[in-house]
Motif scaffolding. Structure first.
Motif, PDB file in Angstrom:
ATOM      1  N   ARG A   1       0.804  -1.226   0.000  1.00  0.00           N
ATOM      2  CA  ARG A   1       0.000   0.000   0.000  1.00  0.00           C
ATOM      3  C   ARG A   1       0.836   1.274   0.000  1.00  0.00           C
ATOM      4  O   ARG A   1       0.349   2.350   0.302  1.00  0.00           O
ATOM      5  CB  ARG A   1      -0.962   0.017   1.197  1.00  0.00           C
ATOM      6  CG  ARG A   1      -1.873  -1.188   1.268  1.00  0.00           C
ATOM      7  CD  ARG A   1      -2.679  -1.210   2.546  1.00  0.00           C
ATOM      8  NE  ARG A   1      -1.819  -1.429   3.706  1.00  0.00           N
ATOM      9  CZ  ARG A   1      -2.264  -1.485   4.960  1.00  0.00           C
ATOM     10  NH1 ARG A   1      -3.552  -1.314   5.220  1.00  0.00           N
ATOM     11  NH2 ARG A   1      -1.412  -1.699   5.962  1.00  0.00           N
ATOM     12  N   THR A   2       2.110   1.161  -0.340  1.00  0.00           N
ATOM     13  CA  THR A   2       3.032   2.292  -0.288  1.00  0.00           C
ATOM     14  C   THR A   2       3.640   2.563  -1.652  1.00  0.00           C
ATOM     15  O   THR A   2       4.007   1.636  -2.374  1.00  0.00           O
ATOM     16  CB  THR A   2       4.165   2.026   0.722  1.00  0.00           C
ATOM     17  OG1 THR A   2       3.601   1.746   2.001  1.00  0.00           O
ATOM     18  CG2 THR A   2       5.099   3.217   0.836  1.00  0.00           C
ATOM     19  N   VAL A   3       3.731   3.849  -2.000  1.00  0.00           N
ATOM     20  CA  VAL A   3       4.459   4.275  -3.191  1.00  0.00           C
ATOM     21  C   VAL A   3       5.837   4.750  -2.742  1.00  0.00           C
ATOM     22  O   VAL A   3       5.960   5.489  -1.760  1.00  0.00           O
ATOM     23  CB  VAL A   3       3.719   5.416  -3.916  1.00  0.00           C
ATOM     24  CG1 VAL A   3       4.512   5.871  -5.143  1.00  0.00           C
ATOM     25  CG2 VAL A   3       2.323   4.973  -4.331  1.00  0.00           C
ATOM     26  N   ARG A   4       6.876   4.327  -3.455  1.00  0.00           N
ATOM     27  CA  ARG A   4       8.239   4.708  -3.093  1.00  0.00           C
ATOM     28  C   ARG A   4       8.936   5.382  -4.255  1.00  0.00           C
ATOM     29  O   ARG A   4       8.780   4.967  -5.408  1.00  0.00           O
ATOM     30  CB  ARG A   4       9.040   3.494  -2.626  1.00  0.00           C
ATOM     31  CG  ARG A   4       8.578   2.944  -1.276  1.00  0.00           C
ATOM     32  CD  ARG A   4       9.401   1.735  -0.837  1.00  0.00           C
ATOM     33  NE  ARG A   4       9.090   1.346   0.531  1.00  0.00           N
ATOM     34  CZ  ARG A   4       8.075   0.556   0.867  1.00  0.00           C
ATOM     35  NH1 ARG A   4       7.295   0.050  -0.087  1.00  0.00           N
ATOM     36  NH2 ARG A   4       7.839   0.254   2.129  1.00  0.00           N
TER      37      ARG A   4
ATOM     38  N   HIS B   1      -2.919   4.956   0.720  1.00  0.00           N
ATOM     39  CA  HIS B   1      -3.815   3.930   0.192  1.00  0.00           C
ATOM     40  C   HIS B   1      -4.203   2.925   1.283  1.00  0.00           C
ATOM     41  O   HIS B   1      -3.388   2.559   2.139  1.00  0.00           O
ATOM     42  CB  HIS B   1      -3.149   3.182  -0.967  1.00  0.00           C
ATOM     43  CG  HIS B   1      -3.237   3.903  -2.274  1.00  0.00           C
ATOM     44  ND1 HIS B   1      -4.375   3.932  -3.047  1.00  0.00           N
ATOM     45  CD2 HIS B   1      -2.316   4.635  -2.953  1.00  0.00           C
ATOM     46  CE1 HIS B   1      -4.161   4.639  -4.136  1.00  0.00           C
ATOM     47  NE2 HIS B   1      -2.908   5.084  -4.110  1.00  0.00           N
ATOM     48  N   GLY B   2      -5.434   2.476   1.204  1.00  0.00           N
ATOM     49  CA  GLY B   2      -5.912   1.468   2.142  1.00  0.00           C
ATOM     50  C   GLY B   2      -5.762   0.060   1.614  1.00  0.00           C
ATOM     51  O   GLY B   2      -5.895  -0.906   2.373  1.00  0.00           O
TER      52      GLY B   2
ATOM     53  N   SER C   1      -1.734   7.963  -8.274  1.00  0.00           N
ATOM     54  CA  SER C   1      -1.695   6.542  -7.939  1.00  0.00           C
ATOM     55  C   SER C   1      -3.123   6.029  -7.803  1.00  0.00           C
ATOM     56  O   SER C   1      -4.045   6.788  -7.520  1.00  0.00           O
ATOM     57  CB  SER C   1      -0.913   6.301  -6.640  1.00  0.00           C
ATOM     58  OG  SER C   1      -1.563   6.927  -5.542  1.00  0.00           O
ATOM     59  N   CYS C   2      -3.291   4.748  -8.019  1.00  0.00           N
ATOM     60  CA  CYS C   2      -4.615   4.138  -7.874  1.00  0.00           C
ATOM     61  C   CYS C   2      -4.445   2.721  -7.358  1.00  0.00           C
ATOM     62  O   CYS C   2      -3.339   2.168  -7.378  1.00  0.00           O
ATOM     63  CB  CYS C   2      -5.366   4.143  -9.207  1.00  0.00           C
ATOM     64  SG  CYS C   2      -4.600   3.117 -10.484  1.00  0.00           S
ATOM     65  N   GLY C   3      -5.551   2.122  -6.901  1.00  0.00           N
ATOM     66  CA  GLY C   3      -5.421   0.776  -6.367  1.00  0.00           C
ATOM     67  C   GLY C   3      -6.725   0.136  -5.953  1.00  0.00           C
ATOM     68  O   GLY C   3      -7.810   0.506  -6.407  1.00  0.00           O
TER      69      GLY C   3
ATOM     70  N   VAL D   1      -8.390   7.273  -6.615  1.00  0.00           N
ATOM     71  CA  VAL D   1      -7.240   7.831  -7.310  1.00  0.00           C
ATOM     72  C   VAL D   1      -6.680   8.959  -6.448  1.00  0.00           C
ATOM     73  O   VAL D   1      -7.415   9.856  -6.041  1.00  0.00           O
ATOM     74  CB  VAL D   1      -7.626   8.376  -8.696  1.00  0.00           C
ATOM     75  CG1 VAL D   1      -6.414   9.015  -9.369  1.00  0.00           C
ATOM     76  CG2 VAL D   1      -8.191   7.262  -9.569  1.00  0.00           C
ATOM     77  N   PHE D   2      -5.378   8.900  -6.159  1.00  0.00           N
ATOM     78  CA  PHE D   2      -4.717   9.926  -5.342  1.00  0.00           C
ATOM     79  C   PHE D   2      -3.825  10.783  -6.223  1.00  0.00           C
ATOM     80  O   PHE D   2      -3.086  10.259  -7.061  1.00  0.00           O
ATOM     81  CB  PHE D   2      -3.862   9.289  -4.250  1.00  0.00           C
ATOM     82  CG  PHE D   2      -4.646   8.631  -3.143  1.00  0.00           C
ATOM     83  CD1 PHE D   2      -4.849   9.296  -1.937  1.00  0.00           C
ATOM     84  CD2 PHE D   2      -5.169   7.356  -3.291  1.00  0.00           C
ATOM     85  CE1 PHE D   2      -5.562   8.701  -0.916  1.00  0.00           C
ATOM     86  CE2 PHE D   2      -5.878   6.752  -2.281  1.00  0.00           C
ATOM     87  CZ  PHE D   2      -6.084   7.421  -1.084  1.00  0.00           C
TER      88      PHE D   2
END
Length: 377
Positions: A115-118, A134-135, A152-154, A159-160
């Motif tokens: 759930r993490t963007v790096r 993100h959850g 980002s999306c998931g 959408v963030f």
């Protein structure tokens, strides 16, 4: 003296096939006499006849692709990034669904099931920043043209829109009823498009404070797995086996069918062709003008999971991950496997080509991120 005009991919393929057909016809005539009967000693030519990423429902069973043709190192173009440059992140077991370069190619963004963007510096292997909001797992990423923001999306149906420097979310776009599989910016960075498992594509205004999308496209009949915006065109690949190109300026839609669940779509650099990966162990090159199949690329394994493909910067080679942990590179014109790289220990879920250099990055379900260069390290 003016430079010679550059041929499009479609025209180059047509010329190549015409030349091949003429050669075959000539060789065939050498092998027969005036009556069309074969001679006793005919002259013939010698021919040789990588969520794992979110699973897409399909009825097709697994198939075994034929072994790819082996090439000697001397026959592989020197411009291809086949040499491992850096192991940006070792295998951690936390699977990665997406990796992409920023628009200058200096940094790499990754997202996965943690759930993490790096944000990574691939040269130092240093994680510069982590983005957490993100959850559920992160499924796709897109960087704005000016590099100051990314989307980002998931699996959390959201959408963030992020600010790169502060690490804070600027906007949260909600409206999809199922997980969001794909996201992209327009060329100006003012609109975000998102494609979802709910079989819709939604367009969001980054400048407005409106919570609702500015447009909802409901033509897909199944999950939208991949999207790309190029100019006024929005390209979408779907599980329903359709490639859709929306002309947002003219309000027109072109739909082409390949009758296989699609996992990845992208335009060629000239915008005249579409590269599409599907769950029948095949990557296809389609002619945008008439929807015709220009070439098909086989040898890799892709019949269960979402795996991405891309073209090299020169549009001369097709590159895709594989469920067997390898990266496959094909010659775009010939359609043959030029190189097969033993890249990761598990599924190669994502491939991204450097925007200006002969480099690429890859990410895997095993949690590793690697960069590849045309120069041996």
């Amino acid at each position: 003296m003016p430079p010679k005009p550059t041929m499009s991919i479609a025209a180059t393929l047509a010329a190549h096939r015409s030349k091949t057909a003429s050669t075959s016809k000539y060789q065939s005539s050498l092998g027969s006499n005036n009556n069309g009967k074969p001679q006793s000693n005919p002259i013939t030519s010698s021919t040789t006849t990588v969520v794992a990423p979110p699973r897409i429902p399909t009825q097709a069973g697994p198939t075994q692709p034929p072994p790819p043709k082996k090439h000697s190192p001397s026959s592989i173009p020197k411009s291809l990034p086949i040499h491992q440059d850096q192991v940006v992140s070792d295998a951690t077991g936390s699977q990665i669904n997406i990796c992409c370069y920023n628009t200058t190619g200096e940094y790499i963004l990754t997202g996965g099931v943690d759930r993490t963007v790096r944000l990574w510096n691939p040269e130092t292997r240093f994680c510069i920043k982590s983005y957490e909001a993100h959850g559920w797992e992160v499924l796709d990423l897109a960087v704005s043209p000016e590099n100051g923001k990314f989307a980002s999306c998931g699996g959390d149906k959201t959408v963030f829109l992020w600010d790169v420097m502060s690490g804070m979310t600027i906007r949260r776009f909600s409206g999809h009823t199922q997980r969001v599989n794909a996201v992209d910016f327009n060329d100006e960075g003012t609109v975000i498009a998102s494609g979802s498992y709910d079989a819709t594509i939604r367009l969001w205004d980054c400048r407005s404070q409106l919570r609702a999308p500015i447009q909802i496209l409901e033509e897909p009949k199944d999950s939208v797995t991949s999207i790309q915006i190029k100019g006024s065109d929005l390209l979408a690949g779907c599980v329903d086996g359709s490639i859709r190109i929306y002309d947002m300026r003219m309000g027109a839609l072109i739909t082409d069918q390949i009758f296989e669940p699609i996992t990845s779509v992208s335009f060629s650099k000239d915008g005249n062709c579409v590269l599409a990966s599907s769950l029948d162990d095949t990557v296809r090159l389609m002619d945008r003008a008439n929807g015709g199949l220009l070439n098909a690329y086989k040898g890799h394994v892709n019949n269960k999971y979402k795996i991405r493909s891309c073209l090299s910067n020169s549009d001369a080679h097709v590159i895709a991950g594989s469920e067997d942990g390898k990266i496959y590179i094909w010659d775009l014109i010939e359609g043959e496997v030029v190189c097969r790289i033993d890249a990761h220990s598990k599924i190669v879920s994502s491939i991204a080509y450097h925007p200006s250099e002969d480099r690429m990055c890859s990410a895997s379900v095993d949690g590793s991120i690697k960069t590849w260069s045309s120069i041996p390290s």
